[in-house]
Design an enzyme around this catalytic site. Structure first.
Site, PDB file in Angstrom:
ATOM      1  CB  CYS A 144      -0.937  -0.002   1.208  1.00  0.00           C
ATOM      2  SG  CYS A 144      -2.158  -1.312   1.113  1.00  0.00           S
TER       3      CYS A 144
HETATM    4  N1  LIG Z   1      -2.756  -6.152   1.586  1.00  0.00           N
HETATM    5  C1  LIG Z   1      -3.238  -5.108   2.206  1.00  0.00           C
HETATM    6  O1  LIG Z   1      -2.942  -4.882   3.375  1.00  0.00           O
HETATM    7  C2  LIG Z   1      -4.212  -4.169   1.531  1.00  0.00           C
HETATM    8  C3  LIG Z   1      -4.891  -3.233   2.327  1.00  0.00           C
HETATM    9  C4  LIG Z   1      -5.781  -2.359   1.717  1.00  0.00           C
HETATM   10  C5  LIG Z   1      -5.950  -2.407   0.333  1.00  0.00           C
HETATM   11  N2  LIG Z   1      -5.266  -3.321  -0.420  1.00  0.00           N
HETATM   12  C6  LIG Z   1      -5.522  -3.334  -1.862  1.00  0.00           C
HETATM   13  O2  LIG Z   1      -6.351  -4.457  -2.150  1.00  0.00           O
HETATM   14  C7  LIG Z   1      -6.010  -4.999  -3.429  1.00  0.00           C
HETATM   15  C8  LIG Z   1      -5.674  -6.472  -3.285  1.00  0.00           C
HETATM   16  O3  LIG Z   1      -4.510  -6.606  -2.487  1.00  0.00           O
HETATM   17  P1  LIG Z   1      -4.093  -7.959  -1.776  1.00  0.00           P
HETATM   18  O4  LIG Z   1      -3.017  -7.598  -0.828  1.00  0.00           O
HETATM   19  O5  LIG Z   1      -5.308  -8.679  -1.280  1.00  0.00           O
HETATM   20  O6  LIG Z   1      -3.496  -8.770  -3.014  1.00  0.00           O
HETATM   21  P2  LIG Z   1      -3.055 -10.309  -3.036  1.00  0.00           P
HETATM   22  O7  LIG Z   1      -1.950 -10.409  -4.016  1.00  0.00           O
HETATM   23  O8  LIG Z   1      -2.877 -10.821  -1.633  1.00  0.00           O
HETATM   24  O9  LIG Z   1      -4.329 -11.072  -3.615  1.00  0.00           O
HETATM   25  C9  LIG Z   1      -4.826 -10.870  -4.894  1.00  0.00           C
HETATM   26  C10 LIG Z   1      -5.381 -12.176  -5.427  1.00  0.00           C
HETATM   27  O10 LIG Z   1      -6.019 -11.879  -6.674  1.00  0.00           O
HETATM   28  C11 LIG Z   1      -5.790 -12.950  -7.563  1.00  0.00           C
HETATM   29  N3  LIG Z   1      -6.030 -12.460  -8.916  1.00  0.00           N
HETATM   30  C12 LIG Z   1      -5.244 -11.645  -9.661  1.00  0.00           C
HETATM   31  N4  LIG Z   1      -5.856 -11.368 -10.831  1.00  0.00           N
HETATM   32  C13 LIG Z   1      -7.039 -12.015 -10.835  1.00  0.00           C
HETATM   33  C14 LIG Z   1      -8.111 -12.109 -11.768  1.00  0.00           C
HETATM   34  N5  LIG Z   1      -8.080 -11.450 -12.921  1.00  0.00           N
HETATM   35  N6  LIG Z   1      -9.165 -12.886 -11.450  1.00  0.00           N
HETATM   36  C15 LIG Z   1      -9.198 -13.550 -10.271  1.00  0.00           C
HETATM   37  N7  LIG Z   1      -8.220 -13.474  -9.344  1.00  0.00           N
HETATM   38  C16 LIG Z   1      -7.154 -12.711  -9.617  1.00  0.00           C
HETATM   39  C17 LIG Z   1      -4.378 -13.386  -7.244  1.00  0.00           C
HETATM   40  O11 LIG Z   1      -4.142 -14.715  -7.679  1.00  0.00           O
HETATM   41  C18 LIG Z   1      -4.336 -13.246  -5.715  1.00  0.00           C
HETATM   42  O12 LIG Z   1      -4.683 -14.434  -5.049  1.00  0.00           O
HETATM   43  C19 LIG Z   1      -4.875  -4.133  -3.949  1.00  0.00           C
HETATM   44  O13 LIG Z   1      -5.416  -3.128  -4.746  1.00  0.00           O
HETATM   45  C20 LIG Z   1      -4.297  -3.519  -2.705  1.00  0.00           C
HETATM   46  O14 LIG Z   1      -3.664  -2.292  -2.957  1.00  0.00           O
HETATM   47  C21 LIG Z   1      -4.416  -4.200   0.167  1.00  0.00           C
END
Ligand SMILES: NC(=O)c1ccc[n+]([C@@H]2O[C@H](COP(=O)([O-])OP(=O)(O)OC[C@H]3O[C@@H](n4cnc5c(N)ncnc54)[C@H](O)[C@@H]3O)[C@@H](O)[C@H]2O)c1
Length: 433
Positions: free
Chosen positions: A276
Site C-alpha cells: 500500500c
Molecule cells: N494487503 C493489504 O494490506 C491491503 C490493504 C488495503 C488495500 N489493499 C488493496 O487491495 C487490493 C488487493 O490486495 P491484496 O493484498 O489482497 O493482493 P493479493 O496479491 O494478496 O491477492 C490478490 C489475489 O487476486 C488474484 N487475482 C489476480 N488477478 C485475478 C483475476 N483477474 N481474477 C481472479 N483473481 C485474480 C491473485 O491470484 C491473488 O490471489 C490491492 O489493490 C491492494 O492495494 C491491500
C-alpha cells in the site's frame, strides 16, 4: 413490467439470500469472504491461482489473519467455496473485486489485474448484479475504465446493474481492527448503486460511510495512504536531522507526543513496505501528471522513504568501522525481514534493499525472521537462521530491520558485537518527563 433490481437486491441482502462473489482471494479478498459468510451469506471466491482455490476448498487458510479453523468451519458448512472458473461470475448477485494494483517497472499504475477482472465480469454480467471494486486505484478507474466495459453489455447502470467503489482498509496483523470493525467507505456511480452496496455490506461491516461518488471513495483511500507516506517521510527526515545535530529523535518524538492536540505520532524506521504505502500514492501522482499537475508532497515523501535503507546501511558501515572492520567479508545478521511487525508479508520490504546493498558491498548476510523461513527475491536467496546467542555472536554486526514483538532483543543487545537498531526496540522508548 420492468423488474426492480434494486428492490430485489435490497431484499436479498436483508434476508442474506444473496450469493456473493469475491474476485481475488488474497490479503483483502479472503478476510472479506469470511466476514460475509459469517454474516450469513453464501460466498463463492474466484482466483486465477489453482493453489489458492485448492487450499480454500480444502478449508486451509493461506492468510495469516484468518485462522484455518475459522475458514474450515465455513467451507464445511457450504458457506464458502472457491473456483478458478470465471464463467461462474454470472452466478453471484454481488461481486467484490479484490485483485492487486501494483506499479509497473517505470512506477506507473499497473491496472492490468483490474482490467482483466473487469473483462471477466463484463463477459458474464446479467441484470440484477452489483459490482464493487475494492482494489486501491487512481480516481476515475470505476467510472472511466469499468463502467464503459460493463455497459457494453447493453445493461444500464443504476437500474439493471450497480457499480460502486469501496476501498479496503484492512491492516494485516492488527489485533484490534479487522475487516468487520473498520468503517468502510462506499461511493456508487448512482445513488442506487450506493444503496445496494451499503445494503450488501451492512450485515458484515459494523460501520459504513457513504460518499457521493466513486471518485470521492477512490480518493479517500489515496488520501489515507498518502497521509501515512508523507508523515513517515517527515519523521524519517527528522531522524536524519536529529542524527546530524546529535539529538535523540525518539526523545524529541515522545516529548512532542505529550501535546494533547495538533500532533500525531509517527515513528522513523528503515523505510516503507507492503502493497500500500510505497505504491498507492503513485497512483494519484500518475493521475495528476495526466492533468499536468505535479504532486510534490507525494514525490518528496517517496524519495525520502526510499533512501532510508541506504541511510541505515551507512550506519552498519560506521558500526563495523568502529570495530576496525570493513563491510567486505563481514557477517551481518538482519533481524526481521517482513515489511512490518508480526506479519509474514515481504512485499516491498525495506529489508530487501538493506540486504541487497550489504551483499553488493561484499558482506555475508544472514537473517532471522520467525514469519519468513525462506527468502527468494530477485538475486537474494537465503534461509532464516535461529536467533540464538551463538548466531548473534557469530555476526560482526546485527541490524534490526523489523520489530517483531516476540524476539529477545535484550539477548541481541547483550550478545551483538555491533548493533544497528532501525526501530529503536533495544534502547526502548524514553518515558516522557
Ligand atoms: N494487503 C493489504 O494490506 C491491503 C490493504 C488495503 C488495500 N489493499 C488493496 O487491495 C487490493 C488487493 O490486495 P491484496 O493484498 O489482497 O493482493 P493479493 O496479491 O494478496 O491477492 C490478490 C489475489 O487476486 C488474484 N487475482 C489476480 N488477478 C485475478 C483475476 N483477474 N481474477 C481472479 N483473481 C485474480 C491473485 O491470484 C491473488 O490471489 C490491492 O489493490 C491492494 O492495494 C491491500
Amino acid at each position: 413490467m420492468t423488474t426492480n433490481y434494486e428492490a430485489q437486491l435490497l431484499e436479498k441482502a436483508k434476508s442474506r439470500t444473496a450469493l456473493l462473489g469475491i474476485v481475488g482471494l488474497g490479503y483483502v479478498g479472503l478476510p472479506l469472504a469470511v466476514e460475509l459468510a459469517e454474516a450469513g451469506y453464501r460466498v463463492v471466491g474466484f482466483d486465477l491461482s489453482q493453489r489458492v482455490v485448492d487450499l480454500i476448498n480444502g478449508g486451509r487458510s493461506h492468510i495469516q489473519d484468518i485462522p484455518t479453523e475459522r475458514l474450515a468451519k465455513l467451507v464445511k458448512a457450504g458457506r464458502i467455496s472457491a473456483t478458478t472458473d470465471l464463467a461462474r461470475l454470472r452466478e453471484p448477485d454481488g461481486v467484490a473485486i479484490c485483485v492487486p494494483t501494483p506499479l509497473s517497472k517505470t512506477r506507473d499504475p499497473d491496472i492490468s489485474f483490474v482490467s482483466a477482472a473487469t473483462d471477466s465480469v463484463a463477459r458474464t454480467i446479467r441484470p440484477g448484479q452489483a459490482i464493487i471494486l475494492q482494489s486501491t486505484t487512481y480516481p476515475g478507474t470505476t467510472r472511466e475504465l469499468m463502467l464503459p466495459a460493463l455497459e457494453k453489455s447493453g445493461l444500464k447502470v443504476g437500474t439493471d446493474f450497480f457499480l460502486a467503489f469501496s476501498p479496503e482498509r484492512v491492516d494485516p496483523g492488527n489485533p484490534k481492527y479487522n475487516t468487520r470493525n473498520t468503517p468502510k467507505v462506499v461511493g456508487g456511480v448512482t445513488p442506487a448503486c450506493t444503496r445496494v452496496t451499503m445494503a450488501l455490506y451492512q450485515p458484515a461491516i459494523e460501520t459504513l460511510v457513504e460518499v457521493s461518488s466513486p471518485e470521492a471513495a477512490e480518493l479517500v483511500k489515496l488520501l489515507e495512504n498518502t497521509f501515512r507516506s508523507v508523515n513517515i517521510g517527515l519523521v524519517n527526515e527528522m531522524a536524519i536531522v536529529c542524527d546530524k545535530l546529535g539529538v535523540d529523535v525518539w526523545e524529541v518524538i515522545e516529548a512532542a507526543n505529550t501535546k494533547p492536540f495538533g500532533f500525531m505520532k509517527f515513528t522513523p524506521g528503515p523505510g516503507v513496505g507492503g502493497h500500500c504505502i510505497p505504491l498507492d500514492p503513485h497512483y494519484l501522482a500518475w493521475k495528476m501528471r495526466t492533468l499536468n499537475y505535479r504532486t510534490r508532497f507525494i514525490e518528496l515523501a517517496g524519495e525520502i522513504n526510499a533512501e532510508m535503507p541506504e541511510y541505515w546501511v551507512e550506519k552498519v558501515v560506521a558500526a563495523l568501522n568502529d570495530h576496525q572492520r570493513s563491510v567486505r567479508g563481514s557477517t551481518v545478521l538482519v533481524v526481521g525481514v517482513a515489511y512490518k511487525r508480526d506479519i509474514d508479508d515481504l512485499r516491498e520490504s525495506p529489508a530487501l534493499d538493506v540486504i541487497r546493498l550489504l551483499e553488493r558491498m561484499g558482506a555475508v548476510v544472514r537473517y532471522h525472521d520467525p514469519y519468513i523461513p525462506e527468502l527468494h527475491e530477485d538475486s537474494v536467496a537465503l534461509t532464516s537462521v535461529p536467533l540464538t546467542p551463538e548466531t548473534v555472536r557469530a555476526a560482526d554486526c546485527v541490524v534490526i530491520v523489523t520489530d517483531h514483538s516476540k524476539l529477545d532483543y535484550a539477548m541481541v543487545a547483550r550478545e551483538a558485537k555491533a548493533l544497528v537498531d532501525t526501530r529503536h526496540v533495544v534502547a526502548g522508548r524514553r518515558p516522557a518527563r
